[in-house]
Write an enzyme that holds these catalytic residues in place. Structure first.
Site, PDB file in Angstrom:
ATOM      1  N   LYS A  54       0.844  -1.206   0.000  1.00  0.00           N
ATOM      2  CA  LYS A  54       0.000   0.000   0.000  1.00  0.00           C
ATOM      3  C   LYS A  54       0.872   1.247   0.000  1.00  0.00           C
ATOM      4  O   LYS A  54       0.639   2.192  -0.756  1.00  0.00           O
ATOM      5  CB  LYS A  54      -0.925  -0.008   1.226  1.00  0.00           C
ATOM      6  CG  LYS A  54      -2.083  -0.987   1.088  1.00  0.00           C
ATOM      7  CD  LYS A  54      -2.829  -1.229   2.391  1.00  0.00           C
ATOM      8  CE  LYS A  54      -3.877  -2.331   2.182  1.00  0.00           C
ATOM      9  NZ  LYS A  54      -4.521  -2.791   3.403  1.00  0.00           N
ATOM     10  N   GLN A  98      -4.777  -1.360   9.579  1.00  0.00           N
ATOM     11  CA  GLN A  98      -4.688  -2.697   8.996  1.00  0.00           C
ATOM     12  C   GLN A  98      -5.322  -3.733   9.930  1.00  0.00           C
ATOM     13  O   GLN A  98      -4.980  -3.806  11.112  1.00  0.00           O
ATOM     14  CB  GLN A  98      -3.210  -3.042   8.733  1.00  0.00           C
ATOM     15  CG  GLN A  98      -3.008  -4.356   8.021  1.00  0.00           C
ATOM     16  CD  GLN A  98      -3.547  -4.367   6.589  1.00  0.00           C
ATOM     17  OE1 GLN A  98      -3.382  -3.410   5.836  1.00  0.00           O
ATOM     18  NE2 GLN A  98      -4.210  -5.447   6.204  1.00  0.00           N
ATOM     19  N   ASP A 121     -11.184   2.877   4.072  1.00  0.00           N
ATOM     20  CA  ASP A 121     -11.596   1.472   3.983  1.00  0.00           C
ATOM     21  C   ASP A 121     -13.119   1.354   3.938  1.00  0.00           C
ATOM     22  O   ASP A 121     -13.654   0.300   3.600  1.00  0.00           O
ATOM     23  CB  ASP A 121     -11.081   0.701   5.220  1.00  0.00           C
ATOM     24  CG  ASP A 121      -9.940  -0.251   4.867  1.00  0.00           C
ATOM     25  OD1 ASP A 121      -9.746  -0.525   3.674  1.00  0.00           O
ATOM     26  OD2 ASP A 121      -9.262  -0.711   5.802  1.00  0.00           O
TER      27      ASP A 121
END
Ligand code: NAD
Length: 296
Positions: A54, A98, A121
């Protein structure tokens, strides 16, 4: 029929190009550089690989990447304090924590402490509610990538029968909401669904997000249907490690009209959509026009 392969790797490259173009314009015309902060707690090997990837792709499209690596025993209070700091940092437009988090941390609490406008997200309860009511939201990356590929392949999805196999909060449910938003008739199937083969056989669009290697055989697929395989399963075959999806690619490709391969289908689209969401969040934060074709 031999299915057309939907090349997610190539599609993701075009998404990244669009993002990079938009980032360049934001810098040139507004002196703004979008920034993505990624928070990793602990040393889970798979999470470390994702976070590295990422960060690398964020920099490649011209955005700022801020990585925060915390010890596995970081307290909830310290993690929430970091998120608060990132929420208030005007150079940070996207925040991603994460997952999975170590067991002593409450994932829902942590995710819901992120500013919804920076929740790239799309897991914050506000974004879930906005998506569910058809309002502008941050959309979870993997289903957004699937939707982009489906729109690209079909143009309009209106009136199509879609079956989503899997009801997780990160893939199945938001995928169903997005398909409903595009006027599909949507069925969500799951581990308790009766006669799954029969349900899947009705679908013009099948999205498989189960986490079971090659579970869907070709004889469940309606002739000409589009098959989107979200699954990423590591298996051993003929003494070699292999990545396979949730559908049996060989038999499904014989009947489907179009299919995503694993690897090289949905997977590459997920990070591309994270970058797209970060640019979108940056534009919204600065009351600027959003990039076209990068949102739901
Ligand atoms: P999950 O474990 O949270 O959910 C799986 C779902 O499948 C559940 O809702 C369950 O009801 C359903 N299910 C389980 N067994 C079933 C059965 N026999 N019949 C019908 N339904 C069944 O998984 P998830 O997080 O949604 O991920 C699903 C898959 O997608 C995994 O392989 C994961 O690795 C992959 N994934 C890929 C990406 C990507 O970037 N490509 C992103 C997220 C997840």
């Amino acid at each position: 029929m031999t299915a057309q392969i939907i090349d997610g790797k190539a599609f993701a490259a075009t998404v990244r190009e669009k993002v990079a173009g938009h980032v360049a314009r934001l810098k040139e015309e507004h002196n703004i550089t979008p920034g993505l902060a990624v928070v990793l707690v602990g040393e889970d090997p798979a999470s470390q690989v994702y976070v590295r990837s990422k960060g690398k792709q964020t920099v490649e499209v011209g955005m700022n990447s801020y990585e925060h690596k915390l010890d596995v025993d970081t307290s909830e209070a310290d993690l929430l304090a970091l998120i608060d700091q990132l929420n208030n940092d005007k150079d940070v437009h996207g925040i991603l924590v994460q997952l999975p988090l170590p067991g002593h941390l409450n994932e829902d609490l942590v995710i819901n402490s992120i500013d919804p406008a920076k929740d790239v997200d799309g897991f914050h309860i506000s974004n879930v509610g906005l998506l569910g009511t058809g309002q502008k939201s941050m959309v979870p990356c993997t289903p957004l990538g699937c939707l982009m590929m489906l729109r690209d392949h079909h143009g309009s999805l209106s009136g199509m029968d879609a079956v989503v196999i899997g009801r997780s909060n990160i893939v199945g449910k938001p995928m169903a909401q997005l398909l409903l938003g595009d006027s599909c008739t949507v069925t969500i199937a799951h581990s308790r669904t009766k006669d799954l083969p029969d349900v899947v056989r009705r679908a013009d669009i099948v999205v498989a997000a189960v986490g079971r290697p090659e579970m869907v055989p070709g004889d469940w697929i309606k002739e000409g249907a589009t098959v989107i395989d979200v699954g990423i399963n590591r298996i051993e075959r003929d003494g070699k490690n292999k990545l396979v999806g949730d559908v049996d690619y060989a038999s499904c490709a014989e009947v489907a009209g179009a299919i995503t391969p694993v690897p090289g289908g949905v997977g590459p689209m997920t990070i591309a959509c994270l970058l797209a969401n970060t640019v979108t969040a940056c534009c919204r934060a600065n009351a600027l026009a959003e990039p076209e074709g990068l949102t739901a």
